[in-house]
Design a protein around this motif. Sequence first.
Motif, PDB file in Angstrom:
ATOM      1  N   GLY A 291      -5.502  17.922  19.479  1.00 37.77           N
ATOM      2  CA  GLY A 291      -4.999  18.122  20.826  1.00 37.77           C
ATOM      3  C   GLY A 291      -3.792  17.240  21.062  1.00 37.77           C
ATOM      4  N   ASP A 292      -3.401  17.090  22.316  1.00 36.11           N
ATOM      5  CA  ASP A 292      -2.253  16.249  22.649  1.00 36.11           C
ATOM      6  C   ASP A 292      -2.548  14.806  22.255  1.00 36.11           C
ATOM      7  OD1 ASP A 292      -1.308  18.575  23.640  1.00 36.11           O
ATOM      8  OD2 ASP A 292      -1.031  17.875  25.706  1.00 36.11           O
ATOM      9  N   THR A 293      -1.572  14.159  21.652  1.00 34.14           N
ATOM     10  CA  THR A 293      -1.821  12.819  21.126  1.00 34.14           C
ATOM     11  C   THR A 293      -0.529  12.069  20.867  1.00 34.14           C
ATOM     12  OG1 THR A 293      -2.793  11.593  19.259  1.00 34.14           O
ATOM     13  CG2 THR A 293      -1.918  13.767  18.779  1.00 34.14           C
ATOM     14  N   CYS A 294      -0.596  10.773  21.038  1.00 39.30           N
ATOM     15  CA  CYS A 294       0.488   9.909  20.579  1.00 39.30           C
ATOM     16  C   CYS A 294      -0.029   8.916  19.555  1.00 39.30           C
ATOM     17  CB  CYS A 294       1.142   9.171  21.758  1.00 39.30           C
ATOM     18  SG  CYS A 294       0.044   8.025  22.614  1.00 39.30           S
ATOM     19  N   ASP A 295      -1.308   8.994  19.236  1.00 38.56           N
ATOM     20  CA  ASP A 295      -1.917   8.110  18.246  1.00 38.56           C
ATOM     21  C   ASP A 295      -3.197   8.779  17.756  1.00 38.56           C
ATOM     22  OD1 ASP A 295      -3.081   6.120  16.729  1.00 38.56           O
ATOM     23  OD2 ASP A 295      -2.553   4.511  18.112  1.00 38.56           O
ATOM     24  N   SER A 296      -3.212   9.212  16.514  1.00 33.45           N
ATOM     25  CA  SER A 296      -4.323  10.019  15.999  1.00 33.45           C
ATOM     26  C   SER A 296      -5.156   9.279  14.962  1.00 33.45           C
ATOM     27  CB  SER A 296      -3.770  11.315  15.368  1.00 33.45           C
ATOM     28  OG  SER A 296      -2.878  11.957  16.236  1.00 33.45           O
ATOM     29  N   ARG A 297      -5.016   7.962  14.905  1.00 30.74           N
ATOM     30  CA  ARG A 297      -5.643   7.210  13.811  1.00 30.74           C
ATOM     31  C   ARG A 297      -7.145   7.383  13.719  1.00 30.74           C
ATOM     32  NH1 ARG A 297      -4.088   1.566  15.306  1.00 30.74           N
ATOM     33  NH2 ARG A 297      -3.808   2.549  17.323  1.00 30.74           N
ATOM     34  N   ALA A 298      -7.826   7.565  14.856  1.00 29.64           N
ATOM     35  CA  ALA A 298      -9.283   7.688  14.814  1.00 29.64           C
ATOM     36  C   ALA A 298      -9.741   8.915  14.036  1.00 29.64           C
ATOM     37  CB  ALA A 298      -9.844   7.726  16.239  1.00 29.64           C
ATOM     38  N   LEU A 299      -8.828   9.869  13.828  1.00 30.28           N
ATOM     39  CA  LEU A 299      -9.158  11.108  13.115  1.00 30.28           C
ATOM     40  C   LEU A 299      -8.855  11.007  11.620  1.00 30.28           C
ATOM     41  CD1 LEU A 299      -9.873  14.192  14.172  1.00 30.28           C
ATOM     42  CD2 LEU A 299      -7.526  14.620  13.480  1.00 30.28           C
ATOM     43  N   ALA A 300      -8.229   9.923  11.199  1.00 36.37           N
ATOM     44  CA  ALA A 300      -7.699   9.845   9.833  1.00 36.37           C
ATOM     45  C   ALA A 300      -8.767  10.038   8.770  1.00 36.37           C
ATOM     46  CB  ALA A 300      -6.984   8.507   9.631  1.00 36.37           C
ATOM     47  N   GLY A 301      -9.916   9.386   8.931  1.00 38.56           N
ATOM     48  CA  GLY A 301     -10.958   9.507   7.922  1.00 38.56           C
ATOM     49  C   GLY A 301     -11.478  10.920   7.767  1.00 38.56           C
ATOM     50  N   LEU A 302     -11.664  11.604   8.895  1.00 40.62           N
ATOM     51  CA  LEU A 302     -12.166  12.978   8.856  1.00 40.62           C
ATOM     52  C   LEU A 302     -11.148  13.935   8.269  1.00 40.62           C
ATOM     53  CD1 LEU A 302     -13.904  13.307  12.354  1.00 40.62           C
ATOM     54  CD2 LEU A 302     -15.032  13.281  10.121  1.00 40.62           C
ATOM     55  N   ALA A 303      -9.873  13.701   8.560  1.00 43.11           N
ATOM     56  CA  ALA A 303      -8.827  14.653   8.181  1.00 43.11           C
ATOM     57  C   ALA A 303      -8.240  14.380   6.813  1.00 43.11           C
ATOM     58  CB  ALA A 303      -7.709  14.639   9.227  1.00 43.11           C
ATOM     59  N   TYR A 304      -8.721  13.372   6.119  1.00 47.20           N
ATOM     60  CA  TYR A 304      -8.126  13.024   4.836  1.00 47.20           C
ATOM     61  C   TYR A 304      -8.208  14.199   3.852  1.00 47.20           C
ATOM     62  CZ  TYR A 304      -7.004  10.574   0.556  1.00 47.20           C
ATOM     63  OH  TYR A 304      -6.401  10.189  -0.617  1.00 47.20           O
ATOM     64  N   GLY A 305      -7.084  14.532   3.242  1.00 44.38           N
ATOM     65  CA  GLY A 305      -7.054  15.603   2.254  1.00 44.38           C
ATOM     66  C   GLY A 305      -7.147  16.987   2.845  1.00 44.38           C
ATOM     67  N   ALA A 306      -6.887  17.130   4.152  1.00 44.40           N
ATOM     68  CA  ALA A 306      -7.007  18.442   4.795  1.00 44.40           C
ATOM     69  C   ALA A 306      -6.050  19.452   4.176  1.00 44.40           C
ATOM     70  CB  ALA A 306      -6.733  18.318   6.296  1.00 44.40           C
ATOM     71  N   ASP A 307      -6.520  20.674   4.031  1.00 45.44           N
ATOM     72  CA  ASP A 307      -5.669  21.752   3.523  1.00 45.44           C
ATOM     73  C   ASP A 307      -4.651  22.178   4.568  1.00 45.44           C
ATOM     74  OD1 ASP A 307      -7.137  22.665   0.853  1.00 45.44           O
ATOM     75  OD2 ASP A 307      -8.651  22.218   2.363  1.00 45.44           O
ATOM     76  N   LEU A 308      -5.009  22.030   5.838  1.00 53.61           N
ATOM     77  CA  LEU A 308      -4.111  22.402   6.931  1.00 53.61           C
ATOM     78  C   LEU A 308      -4.348  21.469   8.104  1.00 53.61           C
ATOM     79  CD1 LEU A 308      -2.119  24.467   8.303  1.00 53.61           C
ATOM     80  CD2 LEU A 308      -4.160  25.649   9.127  1.00 53.61           C
ATOM     81  N   MET A 309      -3.251  20.973   8.681  1.00 50.24           N
ATOM     82  CA  MET A 309      -3.327  20.183   9.910  1.00 50.24           C
ATOM     83  C   MET A 309      -2.406  20.813  10.941  1.00 50.24           C
ATOM     84  SD  MET A 309      -2.464  16.139  10.688  1.00 50.24           S
ATOM     85  CE  MET A 309      -4.020  15.547   9.996  1.00 50.24           C
ATOM     86  N   VAL A 310      -2.945  21.035  12.139  1.00 43.09           N
ATOM     87  CA  VAL A 310      -2.151  21.515  13.273  1.00 43.09           C
ATOM     88  C   VAL A 310      -1.955  20.328  14.203  1.00 43.09           C
ATOM     89  CG1 VAL A 310      -2.001  23.150  15.172  1.00 43.09           C
ATOM     90  CG2 VAL A 310      -3.122  23.826  13.037  1.00 43.09           C
ATOM     91  N   HIS A 311      -0.719  19.906  14.380  1.00 47.18           N
ATOM     92  CA  HIS A 311      -0.412  18.681  15.130  1.00 47.18           C
ATOM     93  C   HIS A 311       0.704  18.970  16.113  1.00 47.18           C
ATOM     94  CE1 HIS A 311       0.516  14.500  16.025  1.00 47.18           C
ATOM     95  NE2 HIS A 311      -0.451  14.083  15.228  1.00 47.18           N
ATOM     96  N   GLU A 312       0.588  18.413  17.291  1.00 47.48           N
ATOM     97  CA  GLU A 312       1.631  18.615  18.300  1.00 47.48           C
ATOM     98  C   GLU A 312       2.913  17.870  17.943  1.00 47.48           C
ATOM     99  OE1 GLU A 312       2.877  16.134  20.967  1.00 47.48           O
ATOM    100  OE2 GLU A 312       0.974  15.513  21.887  1.00 47.48           O
ATOM    101  N   ALA A 313       4.034  18.406  18.396  1.00 50.70           N
ATOM    102  CA  ALA A 313       5.352  17.767  18.226  1.00 50.70           C
ATOM    103  C   ALA A 313       6.159  18.125  19.473  1.00 50.70           C
ATOM    104  CB  ALA A 313       6.033  18.258  16.957  1.00 50.70           C
TER     105      ALA A 313
END
Length: 456
Positions: A291-313
Amino acid sequence: PSPRPHPFSVDCGEGTQHQINRSKVAPGSVQRIYITHLHGDHCFGLPGLMCKIGTSNIEAESSRIVHIVGPRGLRNMLRATLLTSSTFTPYRFRVDELWPTPNTDAGVEGGGGGAAVGGSGGVAKVGGYEHFSNVFTLPIHPSEIEGINITPNNDGHDANDGHDDGGHDDGYGHGGTWELPPHPNPVVSPVSDAWRVYAAPLSHTVDSVGYVFKERPHRGAMDAKAARPRLITDENKEFQRSVGIKNPMSLLGQLQRGQSVEIMENAQRITLHPSDFIGASKAGRVIAVLGDTCDSRALAGLAYGADLMVHEATNAALDEDEDEDEVVARTISHGHSTPTMAATFAACCGVRRLVLTHFSARYKGDESDESLAVMARISSQASEVLGGDEVTCARDLMEVSIPAKREYINSGSRTTMPMGSEVVKEAIERVERERSVRGVRGAGGVKRAREEDEGG
């Protein structure tokens, strides 16, 4: 063959019910909806979509359940909308909310939990005020099944982690990530079990989360040629008939389902195990949608090695007279990210493909040459960080194929995630090197900091 999985939706902004009509998705097949946060452009289309789902009669309404998950407050929002408009659905629905870990230090400055940007107070408060979900609860809707408040796992970290980020936190204080329950409908659950869903807090102006969808490993192929000669011997055929099995080849099905079987071989009962004939499992796919974010570090462990990431810009420094530091500072102050920030986080997580979305309204987003050129510049900024051609700017009705992985779990390939804390530490170091002194200061603050650095 396995039943076709039901599609799911992440966020539901205004106009979703109209857009879904233009897509290949049958509205009535949507039985799982995940909301990242309660800003209108991410949730105001939910009541309309629920009405649209109710007009599609694809299965018995008595057994159909729409499972909705989102931050605290979603249940009250949906009840208020549906009840005050006298809207009733022919199916049942359940709303599960992602709640923070209870914090007895609520109200203490820096205790975590307020609005992520410029907020303060404990997890029970937002911007100094107690969260309304702690104050009142609206009556349950007639079509609603009582939902649950999901508390996080004890795997969290302090959002500040010992560094000064200008007062940002993840909106949930020191809590960890959430493991979401399966779909409440037993008809859907066997299909849903193919994917496990997790969530983690993000820093934004309100409680915001990112979701990670993890596919279970694919069982290896059965080597029927190796098993067949041992099953069709006269000795084993006679033994299987004695225990009520007419066709010994039916034992292949049990082996494929992970069950051991007994055969007769050389006058002895022998146990055949699935591992004797089934190859190594293939790793499942991992998809992260933030979702909307300016700091996504809490998700880093779960998302490690993800095949696809959808991130806001949301914003990018595209004009020649725009200072990138000022754009980053301004973007962060509103709880959002730039293409460079998104790509930096994706690179920290070892993501294979990045899709950028949630662009500012100042970018038209149509099919004109000018708009396409702007999107190309935005994606190029992210590509400079992530490398390769694996960055895409999202467009309406765009389809992204995520092929099954070819790596085998037992082959030593990258299929296991390191501990979340290690990934978070790496992400912090890389993001901080990228941001330097930008933090959440305003543009003027960045200029003053630069002048101070140059003068000192």
